[in-house]
Design a protein around this motif. Structure first.
Motif, PDB file in Angstrom:
ATOM      1  N   LEU A 163       0.803  -1.204   0.000  1.00  0.00           N
ATOM      2  CA  LEU A 163       0.000   0.000   0.000  1.00  0.00           C
ATOM      3  C   LEU A 163       0.848   1.272   0.000  1.00  0.00           C
ATOM      4  O   LEU A 163       0.533   2.226  -0.700  1.00  0.00           O
ATOM      5  N   PHE A 164       1.922   1.259   0.817  1.00  0.00           N
ATOM      6  CA  PHE A 164       2.732   2.460   0.953  1.00  0.00           C
ATOM      7  C   PHE A 164       4.215   2.095   0.990  1.00  0.00           C
ATOM      8  O   PHE A 164       4.575   0.925   1.039  1.00  0.00           O
ATOM      9  N   GLU A 165       5.050   3.123   0.947  1.00  0.00           N
ATOM     10  CA  GLU A 165       6.484   2.898   1.097  1.00  0.00           C
ATOM     11  C   GLU A 165       6.767   2.331   2.482  1.00  0.00           C
ATOM     12  O   GLU A 165       6.068   2.626   3.452  1.00  0.00           O
ATOM     13  N   THR A 166       7.800   1.505   2.569  1.00  0.00           N
ATOM     14  CA  THR A 166       8.136   0.874   3.836  1.00  0.00           C
ATOM     15  C   THR A 166       9.655   0.748   3.950  1.00  0.00           C
ATOM     16  O   THR A 166      10.336   0.556   2.926  1.00  0.00           O
ATOM     17  N   PRO A 167      10.214   0.871   5.151  1.00  0.00           N
ATOM     18  CA  PRO A 167      11.663   0.766   5.295  1.00  0.00           C
ATOM     19  C   PRO A 167      12.207  -0.644   5.116  1.00  0.00           C
ATOM     20  O   PRO A 167      13.397  -0.835   4.937  1.00  0.00           O
TER      21      PRO A 167
ATOM     22  N   GLY B 189      -1.776   2.318  -2.401  1.00  0.00           N
ATOM     23  CA  GLY B 189      -2.617   3.109  -1.515  1.00  0.00           C
ATOM     24  C   GLY B 189      -3.941   2.432  -1.189  1.00  0.00           C
ATOM     25  O   GLY B 189      -4.196   1.292  -1.578  1.00  0.00           O
ATOM     26  N   PHE B 190      -4.787   3.161  -0.484  1.00  0.00           N
ATOM     27  CA  PHE B 190      -6.069   2.588  -0.078  1.00  0.00           C
ATOM     28  C   PHE B 190      -7.019   2.413  -1.260  1.00  0.00           C
ATOM     29  O   PHE B 190      -7.831   1.479  -1.276  1.00  0.00           O
ATOM     30  N   GLU B 191      -6.932   3.293  -2.244  1.00  0.00           N
ATOM     31  CA  GLU B 191      -7.810   3.157  -3.405  1.00  0.00           C
ATOM     32  C   GLU B 191      -7.481   1.891  -4.187  1.00  0.00           C
ATOM     33  O   GLU B 191      -8.373   1.183  -4.649  1.00  0.00           O
ATOM     34  N   GLY B 192      -6.189   1.615  -4.349  1.00  0.00           N
ATOM     35  CA  GLY B 192      -5.796   0.383  -5.016  1.00  0.00           C
ATOM     36  C   GLY B 192      -6.226  -0.840  -4.232  1.00  0.00           C
ATOM     37  O   GLY B 192      -6.652  -1.848  -4.809  1.00  0.00           O
ATOM     38  N   PHE B 193      -6.113  -0.741  -2.912  1.00  0.00           N
ATOM     39  CA  PHE B 193      -6.570  -1.847  -2.066  1.00  0.00           C
ATOM     40  C   PHE B 193      -8.052  -2.109  -2.290  1.00  0.00           C
ATOM     41  O   PHE B 193      -8.471  -3.261  -2.474  1.00  0.00           O
ATOM     42  N   LYS B 194      -8.853  -1.052  -2.261  1.00  0.00           N
ATOM     43  CA  LYS B 194     -10.298  -1.213  -2.436  1.00  0.00           C
ATOM     44  C   LYS B 194     -10.618  -1.882  -3.774  1.00  0.00           C
ATOM     45  O   LYS B 194     -11.487  -2.755  -3.849  1.00  0.00           O
ATOM     46  N   ARG B 195      -9.916  -1.461  -4.817  1.00  0.00           N
ATOM     47  CA  ARG B 195     -10.184  -2.005  -6.156  1.00  0.00           C
ATOM     48  C   ARG B 195      -9.897  -3.501  -6.212  1.00  0.00           C
ATOM     49  O   ARG B 195     -10.717  -4.286  -6.704  1.00  0.00           O
ATOM     50  N   LEU B 196      -8.744  -3.906  -5.683  1.00  0.00           N
ATOM     51  CA  LEU B 196      -8.366  -5.314  -5.743  1.00  0.00           C
ATOM     52  C   LEU B 196      -9.205  -6.168  -4.790  1.00  0.00           C
ATOM     53  O   LEU B 196      -9.594  -7.293  -5.123  1.00  0.00           O
TER      54      LEU B 196
ATOM     55  N   GLY C 125      -6.120  -9.079   3.847  1.00  0.00           N
ATOM     56  CA  GLY C 125      -5.319  -8.188   4.669  1.00  0.00           C
ATOM     57  C   GLY C 125      -4.648  -7.108   3.855  1.00  0.00           C
ATOM     58  O   GLY C 125      -4.602  -7.156   2.624  1.00  0.00           O
ATOM     59  N   ALA C 126      -4.111  -6.115   4.559  1.00  0.00           N
ATOM     60  CA  ALA C 126      -3.379  -5.009   3.946  1.00  0.00           C
ATOM     61  C   ALA C 126      -1.948  -5.027   4.457  1.00  0.00           C
ATOM     62  O   ALA C 126      -1.706  -5.288   5.640  1.00  0.00           O
ATOM     63  N   ILE C 127      -0.993  -4.722   3.574  1.00  0.00           N
ATOM     64  CA  ILE C 127       0.415  -4.766   3.956  1.00  0.00           C
ATOM     65  C   ILE C 127       1.193  -3.607   3.342  1.00  0.00           C
ATOM     66  O   ILE C 127       0.828  -3.097   2.289  1.00  0.00           O
ATOM     67  N   ALA C 128       2.249  -3.221   4.046  1.00  0.00           N
ATOM     68  CA  ALA C 128       3.271  -2.247   3.615  1.00  0.00           C
ATOM     69  C   ALA C 128       2.941  -0.835   4.075  1.00  0.00           C
ATOM     70  O   ALA C 128       1.959  -0.232   3.636  1.00  0.00           O
ATOM     71  N   GLY C 129       3.767  -0.362   4.981  1.00  0.00           N
ATOM     72  CA  GLY C 129       3.617   0.996   5.478  1.00  0.00           C
ATOM     73  C   GLY C 129       2.441   1.180   6.408  1.00  0.00           C
ATOM     74  O   GLY C 129       1.971   2.301   6.604  1.00  0.00           O
TER      75      GLY C 129
END
Length: 225
Positions: free
Chosen positions: A133-137, A146-153, A167-171
């Motif tokens: 979803l987002f940048e992560t270290p 992002g959240f919009e991409g999450f919703k679409r998929l 689930g959601a992952i990254a950042g």
């Protein structure tokens, strides 16, 4: 009823956490804080070392009933006797994983795009994890969705498999956790938000509380609709 409680997936990433930490102790701290899945991820270690670490983590948390999954490596999961695996688009096909691990194993799948979402629909999996979803270290994400991409998929998957945990992952940290649930996630997968904190157990508890509260809010909204 879903086989997997996906509310809080705590990823024990050896490369991110480092060799000087006791992985079993960290995993147990996360479980005591409220993690519902532990995943062991290790991209660079020799196979024998990975098996030993997977066994260490599994021994530490086995009595709690929280499952341990190994990222990518079906051979390591088999040798260590853990509950399942998490695979992605470049790993072994889900059908082959299921054939090797059997009907009771937990199989999770990474979903990054529409083709992956279709694979989640077609495959005999127990959960899908959408991201990054987002940048992560801890892992480079060239195209965060992002959240919009999450919703679409998530919508693509749930049109066919409405009861599959997603689930959601990254950042994802404490601030973004309620937003992830609001976007439709059943839970979050994290590394830094637990294992790079001074008190992993307290960090896990904060995340689990945030997930549970966001799920309660969503349930109330559904009932009122």
């Amino acid at each position: 009823m879903p086989k997997v409680d996906y509310r809080l997936n705590a990823i024990v990433d050896f490369d991110a956490i480092g060799p000087d930490k006791a992985l079993g102790e960290l995993a147990l701290a996360a479980v005591h804080g409220g993690a519902t899945i532990i995943q062991y991820r290790d991209k660079n270690s020799p196979t024998r070392d990975m098996i030993l670490r997977a066994r260490e983590i599994h021994a530490a948390i086995k009595a709690t009933g929280v499952p341990l999954l190994v990222n990518d490596r079906i051979d390591v999961a088999l040798a260590a006797g853990v509950e399942g695996v998490h695979v992605g688009r470049e790993d072994m096909a889900v059908a082959d994983v299921r054939r090797l691990l059997g009907p009771n194993a937990i199989i999770g799948l990474t979903v990054k795009n529409e083709l992956d979402a279709q694979a989640a629909i077609d495959g005999d999996i127990d959960y899908a994890c959408i991201g990054g979803l987002f940048e992560t270290p801890t892992k480079e994400n060239l195209e965060p969705i992002g959240f919009e991409g999450f919703k679409r998929l998530a919508a693509i998957i749930r049109k066919v498999k409405p009861n599959l945990p997603v689930g959601a992952i990254a950042g994802i940290g404490l601030e973004r956790t309620p937003l992830a649930i609001e976007a439709g996630a059943d839970g979050v997968a994290v590394i830094s938000a637990i294992f790079r904190q001074n008190d992993p157990q307290a960090a896990a508890k904060g995340l689990r509380d945030a997930v549970d509260e966001a799920l309660r809010v969503k349930e109330r909204q559904v009932k009122q609709a």
